[in-house]
Design a protein around this motif. Structure first.
Motif, PDB file in Angstrom:
ATOM      1  N   GLN B 209     -62.529 -17.654   1.004  1.00  0.00           N
ATOM      2  CA  GLN B 209     -62.943 -19.035   0.718  1.00  0.00           C
ATOM      3  C   GLN B 209     -62.958 -19.322  -0.775  1.00  0.00           C
ATOM      4  O   GLN B 209     -62.639 -20.423  -1.207  1.00  0.00           O
ATOM      5  CB  GLN B 209     -64.330 -19.316   1.312  1.00  0.00           C
ATOM      6  N   LEU B 212     -59.490 -20.061  -1.844  1.00  0.00           N
ATOM      7  CA  LEU B 212     -59.089 -21.398  -1.386  1.00  0.00           C
ATOM      8  C   LEU B 212     -59.759 -22.465  -2.254  1.00  0.00           C
ATOM      9  O   LEU B 212     -59.166 -23.496  -2.574  1.00  0.00           O
ATOM     10  CB  LEU B 212     -59.450 -21.590   0.086  1.00  0.00           C
ATOM     11  N   PHE B 215     -57.712 -22.802  -5.411  1.00  0.00           N
ATOM     12  CA  PHE B 215     -56.522 -23.643  -5.193  1.00  0.00           C
ATOM     13  C   PHE B 215     -56.929 -25.113  -5.159  1.00  0.00           C
ATOM     14  O   PHE B 215     -56.280 -25.978  -5.752  1.00  0.00           O
ATOM     15  CB  PHE B 215     -55.809 -23.261  -3.895  1.00  0.00           C
ATOM     16  N   ASP B 216     -58.021 -25.376  -4.461  1.00  0.00           N
ATOM     17  CA  ASP B 216     -58.502 -26.749  -4.346  1.00  0.00           C
ATOM     18  C   ASP B 216     -58.824 -27.351  -5.720  1.00  0.00           C
ATOM     19  O   ASP B 216     -58.669 -28.543  -5.937  1.00  0.00           O
ATOM     20  CB  ASP B 216     -59.759 -26.758  -3.462  1.00  0.00           C
ATOM     21  N   LYS B 221     -51.083 -32.694  -9.421  1.00  0.00           N
ATOM     22  CA  LYS B 221     -50.575 -33.492  -8.299  1.00  0.00           C
ATOM     23  C   LYS B 221     -49.644 -32.647  -7.448  1.00  0.00           C
ATOM     24  O   LYS B 221     -49.600 -32.776  -6.242  1.00  0.00           O
ATOM     25  CB  LYS B 221     -49.772 -34.684  -8.836  1.00  0.00           C
ATOM     26  N   GLU B 222     -48.862 -31.805  -8.092  1.00  0.00           N
ATOM     27  CA  GLU B 222     -47.963 -30.929  -7.351  1.00  0.00           C
ATOM     28  C   GLU B 222     -48.487 -29.507  -7.376  1.00  0.00           C
ATOM     29  O   GLU B 222     -48.506 -28.848  -8.417  1.00  0.00           O
ATOM     30  CB  GLU B 222     -46.542 -30.974  -7.943  1.00  0.00           C
ATOM     31  N   LYS B 223     -48.972 -29.062  -6.235  1.00  0.00           N
ATOM     32  CA  LYS B 223     -49.417 -27.670  -6.140  1.00  0.00           C
ATOM     33  C   LYS B 223     -49.101 -27.167  -4.747  1.00  0.00           C
ATOM     34  O   LYS B 223     -49.123 -27.915  -3.773  1.00  0.00           O
ATOM     35  CB  LYS B 223     -50.909 -27.537  -6.461  1.00  0.00           C
ATOM     36  N   THR B 224     -48.770 -25.875  -4.660  1.00  0.00           N
ATOM     37  CA  THR B 224     -48.398 -25.266  -3.390  1.00  0.00           C
ATOM     38  C   THR B 224     -49.224 -24.012  -3.177  1.00  0.00           C
ATOM     39  O   THR B 224     -49.304 -23.161  -4.064  1.00  0.00           O
ATOM     40  CB  THR B 224     -46.907 -24.869  -3.404  1.00  0.00           C
ATOM     41  N   LEU B 225     -49.848 -23.917  -2.003  1.00  0.00           N
ATOM     42  CA  LEU B 225     -50.522 -22.683  -1.604  1.00  0.00           C
ATOM     43  C   LEU B 225     -49.583 -21.917  -0.696  1.00  0.00           C
ATOM     44  O   LEU B 225     -49.059 -22.476   0.274  1.00  0.00           O
ATOM     45  CB  LEU B 225     -51.809 -23.015  -0.846  1.00  0.00           C
ATOM     46  N   HIS B 226     -49.344 -20.656  -1.027  1.00  0.00           N
ATOM     47  CA  HIS B 226     -48.487 -19.808  -0.201  1.00  0.00           C
ATOM     48  C   HIS B 226     -49.265 -18.552   0.154  1.00  0.00           C
ATOM     49  O   HIS B 226     -49.651 -17.789  -0.727  1.00  0.00           O
ATOM     50  CB  HIS B 226     -47.212 -19.465  -0.982  1.00  0.00           C
ATOM     51  N   ALA B 227     -49.522 -18.339   1.452  1.00  0.00           N
ATOM     52  CA  ALA B 227     -50.281 -17.160   1.884  1.00  0.00           C
ATOM     53  C   ALA B 227     -49.472 -16.334   2.864  1.00  0.00           C
ATOM     54  O   ALA B 227     -48.756 -16.872   3.702  1.00  0.00           O
ATOM     55  CB  ALA B 227     -51.598 -17.595   2.537  1.00  0.00           C
ATOM     56  N   ASP B 241     -41.063 -19.604  -2.429  1.00  0.00           N
ATOM     57  CA  ASP B 241     -40.152 -20.462  -3.190  1.00  0.00           C
ATOM     58  C   ASP B 241     -39.832 -19.777  -4.516  1.00  0.00           C
ATOM     59  O   ASP B 241     -40.603 -19.842  -5.465  1.00  0.00           O
ATOM     60  CB  ASP B 241     -40.828 -21.816  -3.437  1.00  0.00           C
ATOM     61  N   ARG B 247     -37.176 -24.968 -10.998  1.00  0.00           N
ATOM     62  CA  ARG B 247     -37.185 -26.422 -10.772  1.00  0.00           C
ATOM     63  C   ARG B 247     -37.932 -27.152 -11.879  1.00  0.00           C
ATOM     64  O   ARG B 247     -37.553 -28.251 -12.279  1.00  0.00           O
ATOM     65  CB  ARG B 247     -37.841 -26.746  -9.431  1.00  0.00           C
TER      66      ARG B 247
END
Lengths: 254, 254
Positions: B209, B212, B215-216, B221-227, B241, B247
């Motif tokens: 938690q 998480l 990350f929160d 504005k652009e964010k990616t969580l990868h688990a 990615d 990019r």
């Protein structure tokens, strides 16, 4: 067993689109205009209130056909698209609208679970019959690897119980954006194939923890959680692994 | 301001590797053997207890150089690799080992936070001085777009406060696998550049938690969580990615 009957066909941009019916269920099959037999087959589910030719689904289907040469099938879920609603469907939907208008979040949640359970109970055997009929086509056959191509919300509410009981599906894309219930968690615990799980990080009507609990429940050794900001309507996916199904369904390296 | 002094150079598989020092900080720069000037620069952090040429970091660096033609820089964190430890470092590390042996999870957590805060306080100005020295090289200059290339655990404990204060960094990869503390959450809230956040889903010593929550906290504005399943030592990333930095840092389309 109902066989599959094609009702119309068109082609555009290298993609062959054929509408079909199996019994009373209308569906659509997309494939490359110059395709090979026994290419991987992807079953795509649509979101709640939508239908088999919703623009977002069409875009994913075309992309899958064009990039990978796969075949894609979609059907209207019970009470969606061209299909009639039962009296119970109408009753639940009316209650749902009332509860939304009244801002009664708890009732919205309980009705959405009740509707989701009812739709999944009807949709799972339908998908299995569709799969039988698709495999009876010489161009697909029993050899084509099969994946479930997701769709968040209803597409996942149906896809999880389907993948839990359907050993022909060997990889699946699911997603959040809806109220998770116990029977769905139980189905997720029976899934062992590779799973890609797409989570809109900021869904105001859905508890984020319950979606994380759903991802946690998959028994799959290979599973990926992918989250981006936004809710299930506004989400713009970025950095997504577009090759997930290709990696798991291709008989030769993707 | 200390300038950068190269101390050795080798080349293998198309990658030029140059060791350097800036003041007392040893570092390494990887670049294409036939590279272009002002290519994007990626700063890579290593994990706790490791060093600038740890195999996993080397592999990521080579991949970044070969696939994208970028330049990659890594340095030993304070008290890591070729660098001496302070008396306080030794004291905390001894206490940490004792607490681990005694299974005292709470003390392990509090010491790891204390050590992480102390390392980050020292490492952030060091990275800024390294960045000044790197930009003074004609081949890099002030025009090269700059990214932070992560490393979970310590690499993120240092990278988050660095990215929060360093406006030259325009995209960053971070990850979980360590104890998150309040100052880190505060730093994350000041970060607005695109973030890719890598989370080992099953880290037995770290609260999921809190990761998480981290990350929160990013304001991006652009964010990616990868688990993916696994802990920070055993994790095998899949479906990641690999083009995230490309990019965001490429001046021409990647």
């Amino acid at each position: 067993m109902h066989s599959l009957r094609f009702t119309s066909e068109t082609a555009s941009n290298g993609v062959f689109e054929r509408d079909f019916v199996v019994g009373e269920v209308p569906g659509v099959l997309w494939s490359p205009v110059s395709g090979r037999d026994h290419a991987p087959l992807v079953l795509m589910g649509h979101g709640g209130g939508l239908h088999k030719k919703t623009p977002a689904l069409m875009a994913r289907a075309h992309e899958t056909v064009i990039s990978h040469g796969f075949t894609v099938a979609a059907i209207d879920a019970p009470g969606h698209g061209d299909r009639p609603r039962t009296a119970e469907d109408e009753h639940i939907r009316a209650g749902f609208k009332e509860a939304m208008a009244a801002g009664d979040t708890e009732r919205v949640g309980s009705l959405s679970v009740r509707y989701g359970v009812s739709l999944a109970e009807r949709a799972v055997p339908e998908w299995q019959a569709i799969l039988d009929a698709l495999q009876a086509l010489p161009e697909i056959g029993a050899d084509a690897p099969i994946g479930y191509g997701g769709g968040i919300t209803l597409g996942t509410g149906i896809g999880i119980p389907l993948t839990a009981v359907e050993s022909r599906i060997s990889a699946a894309i699911f997603g959040g954006g809806f109220v998770v219930y116990d029977a769905l968690l139980e189905a997720a615990r029976r899934i062992t194939v590779p799973v890609q799980f797409l989570l809109p990080w900021d869904d105001e009507h859905v508890d984020r923890q319950s979606a994380l609990g759903l991802f946690d429940a998959f028994a799959s050794k290979e599973k990926t959680l992918h989250a981006n900001p936004g809710d299930h309507r506004t989400i713009r996916w970025s950095g997504l692994d577009e090759h997930f199904l290709a990696r798991h369904l291709s008989t030769s390296p993707a």
